[in-house]
Design a protein around this motif. Structure first.
Motif, mmCIF file in Angstrom:
data_model
loop_
_atom_site.group_PDB
_atom_site.id
_atom_site.type_symbol
_atom_site.label_atom_id
_atom_site.label_comp_id
_atom_site.label_asym_id
_atom_site.label_seq_id
_atom_site.Cartn_x
_atom_site.Cartn_y
_atom_site.Cartn_z
ATOM 1 N N GLU A 115 3.731 11.002 -8.886
ATOM 2 C CA GLU A 115 4.019 12.011 -7.868
ATOM 3 C C GLU A 115 2.884 12.161 -6.854
ATOM 4 N N GLN A 116 1.718 11.590 -7.129
ATOM 5 C CA GLN A 116 0.622 11.642 -6.156
ATOM 6 C C GLN A 116 0.829 10.648 -5.010
ATOM 7 N N MET A 117 1.762 9.691 -5.170
ATOM 8 C CA MET A 117 2.098 8.794 -4.064
ATOM 9 C C MET A 117 3.146 9.496 -3.203
ATOM 10 N N VAL A 136 -5.650 8.922 0.555
ATOM 11 C CA VAL A 136 -6.207 7.580 0.592
ATOM 12 C C VAL A 136 -5.071 6.573 0.547
ATOM 13 N N ARG A 137 -5.245 5.463 1.233
ATOM 14 C CA ARG A 137 -4.269 4.372 1.200
ATOM 15 C C ARG A 137 -4.749 3.325 0.200
ATOM 16 N N LEU A 138 -3.883 2.982 -0.768
ATOM 17 C CA LEU A 138 -4.258 2.076 -1.843
ATOM 18 C C LEU A 138 -3.108 1.122 -2.183
ATOM 19 N N PRO A 139 -3.408 -0.022 -2.811
ATOM 20 C CA PRO A 139 -2.337 -0.851 -3.375
ATOM 21 C C PRO A 139 -1.589 -0.035 -4.434
ATOM 22 N N ALA A 140 -0.301 0.214 -4.200
ATOM 23 C CA ALA A 140 0.411 1.235 -4.977
ATOM 24 C C ALA A 140 0.596 0.853 -6.442
ATOM 25 N N ARG A 141 1.103 -0.348 -6.708
ATOM 26 C CA ARG A 141 1.378 -0.714 -8.103
ATOM 27 C C ARG A 141 0.091 -0.784 -8.915
ATOM 28 N N THR A 146 0.841 -1.188 0.000
ATOM 29 C CA THR A 146 0.000 0.000 0.000
ATOM 30 C C THR A 146 0.879 1.242 0.000
ATOM 31 N N GLY A 147 0.360 2.278 -0.614
ATOM 32 C CA GLY A 147 0.987 3.593 -0.569
ATOM 33 C C GLY A 147 -0.080 4.616 -0.234
ATOM 34 N N ILE A 148 0.322 5.781 0.208
ATOM 35 C CA ILE A 148 -0.628 6.854 0.493
ATOM 36 C C ILE A 148 -0.625 7.816 -0.690
ATOM 37 N N PHE A 149 -1.804 8.000 -1.280
ATOM 38 C CA PHE A 149 -1.956 8.849 -2.458
ATOM 39 C C PHE A 149 -2.715 10.114 -2.074
ATOM 40 N N GLY A 192 9.676 2.213 -7.122
ATOM 41 C CA GLY A 192 10.474 2.498 -5.940
ATOM 42 C C GLY A 192 10.016 1.797 -4.672
ATOM 43 N N LEU A 193 9.035 0.901 -4.770
ATOM 44 C CA LEU A 193 8.538 0.181 -3.591
ATOM 45 C C LEU A 193 9.496 -0.934 -3.202
ATOM 46 N N ASP A 194 9.586 -1.205 -1.904
ATOM 47 C CA ASP A 194 10.402 -2.313 -1.395
ATOM 48 C C ASP A 194 9.581 -3.589 -1.504
ATOM 49 N N LEU A 195 9.802 -4.353 -2.569
ATOM 50 C CA LEU A 195 9.017 -5.565 -2.812
ATOM 51 C C LEU A 195 9.863 -6.833 -2.626
#
Length: 307
Positions: free
Chosen positions: A253-255, A237-242, A166-169, A304-307
């Motif tokens: 850039e919204q994340m 909002v918190r969403l699944p980022a990818r 998840t990321g915050i958008f 750029g997410l730590d996956l």
């Protein structure tokens, strides 16, 4: 008991009107009234009550109408199976899909499934908690949804295929967009939030999902409304980022960068019932879905997410 009478009762209850039910059934009102009388004689009690707004079922009438609904549904499904057989299709598979995945990868999903010309595919979108229950009840053959769920799953098998967090958008009107330094939780507490998706069923603790302020709006299964708000407001909002960035309707850039640990994992998995294992047609579709989602994972940037 004549199943046709139960089907007619179900339509009367659904329509709430004898006359409207006659229009749907293409029969006269005296004919339908006789059918209801036959059922009432069999039961020995009234099935319908007349009101100023039409008719309502009695307790026994409502129970019989539910049976009639199931007969109607099975009858329509039977007609469709016959059409499929005459068209050369061997099997029908019902596949549950995460709403955000369906929106983000609709072109690829549908084009790949249409290449398999021996099978018919019925795609359903809904929340993970609702669809995992449908899978357990045998109403779905496969489910592509969140991998980490706290629901009972002893009779299910899971294959994790798509990595995500998840990321915050932030909505496009937010002043947080473009910030170079990570945003603190204290600063986020001053901003307005919305909730997308139900938290029930996720393995994360409620505390991990709860944001500083009460949400201004909650959305379940509504992708269009969510994307509209991200394009026209300053809500967070918190969403699944990818998956979110895959839609192409939310800019990277919204994340926003946030202090602390990365967001909880939101990997996608292919779920199925263990009892289905070994059937050749099930294995073929399972391999098809597994390959499709694995290729999506391979082709999608990690942002750029730590996956």
């Amino acid at each position: 008991m004549n199943p046709n009478l139960l089907q007619q009762l179900a339509i009367v209850v659904k329509q709430g009107s004898i006359s409207r039910a006659c229009e749907q059934l293409y029969i006269t009102q005296p004919t339908l009234t006789r059918s209801i009388k036959q059922l009432e004689m069999k039961v020995g009690a009234p099935l319908l009550i007349r009101t100023r707004y039409g008719v309502e079922p009695t307790e026994i009438g409502a129970r019989l109408a539910q049976i009639g609904e199931r007969i109607l549904a099975e009858s329509e499904h039977g007609k469709e199976v016959i059409r499929q057989w005459h068209s050369g299709y061997h099997h029908e598979f019902v596949i549950g899909i995460d709403p955000l995945l369906e929106f983000a990868a609709v072109s690829r999903l549908t084009s790949e499934l249409l290449r398999e010309n021996r099978f018919v595919f019925h795609l359903r979108t809904a929340s993970a908690a609702a669809q995992i229950e449908m899978l357990q009840e045998g109403k779905l053959d496969f489910l592509i949804s969140h991998a980490h769920l706290s629901v009972a799953q002893s009779a299910l098998q899971r294959e994790i295929l798509f990595r995500d967090r998840t990321g915050i958008f932030a909505g496009k009107l937010s002043k947080l967009i473009g910030r170079q330094l990570p945003v603190s939780r204290e600063e986020m507490a001053q901003h307005r939030w919305m909730i997308a998706g139900a938290s029930a069923g996720f393995l994360d603790t409620q505390r991990a999902l709860t944001e500083p302020q009460a949400a201004r709006m909650a959305l379940t299964g509504s992708i269009r409304s969510l994307l509209h708000l991200l394009n026209t407001t300053d809500l967070l909002v918190r969403l699944p980022a990818r998956l979110t960035l895959m839609t192409g309707e939310v800019a990277p850039e919204q994340m926003i960068k946030v202090e602390g640990q990365p967001g909880p994992r939101r990997d996608l998995a292919l779920w199925s019932r263990a009892e289905q294992e070994g059937r050749p047609e099930m294995l073929r579709v399972q391999e098809l879905l597994s390959r499709l989602i694995t290729e999506l994972d391979h082709d999608t940037p990690c942002y750029g997410l730590d996956l």
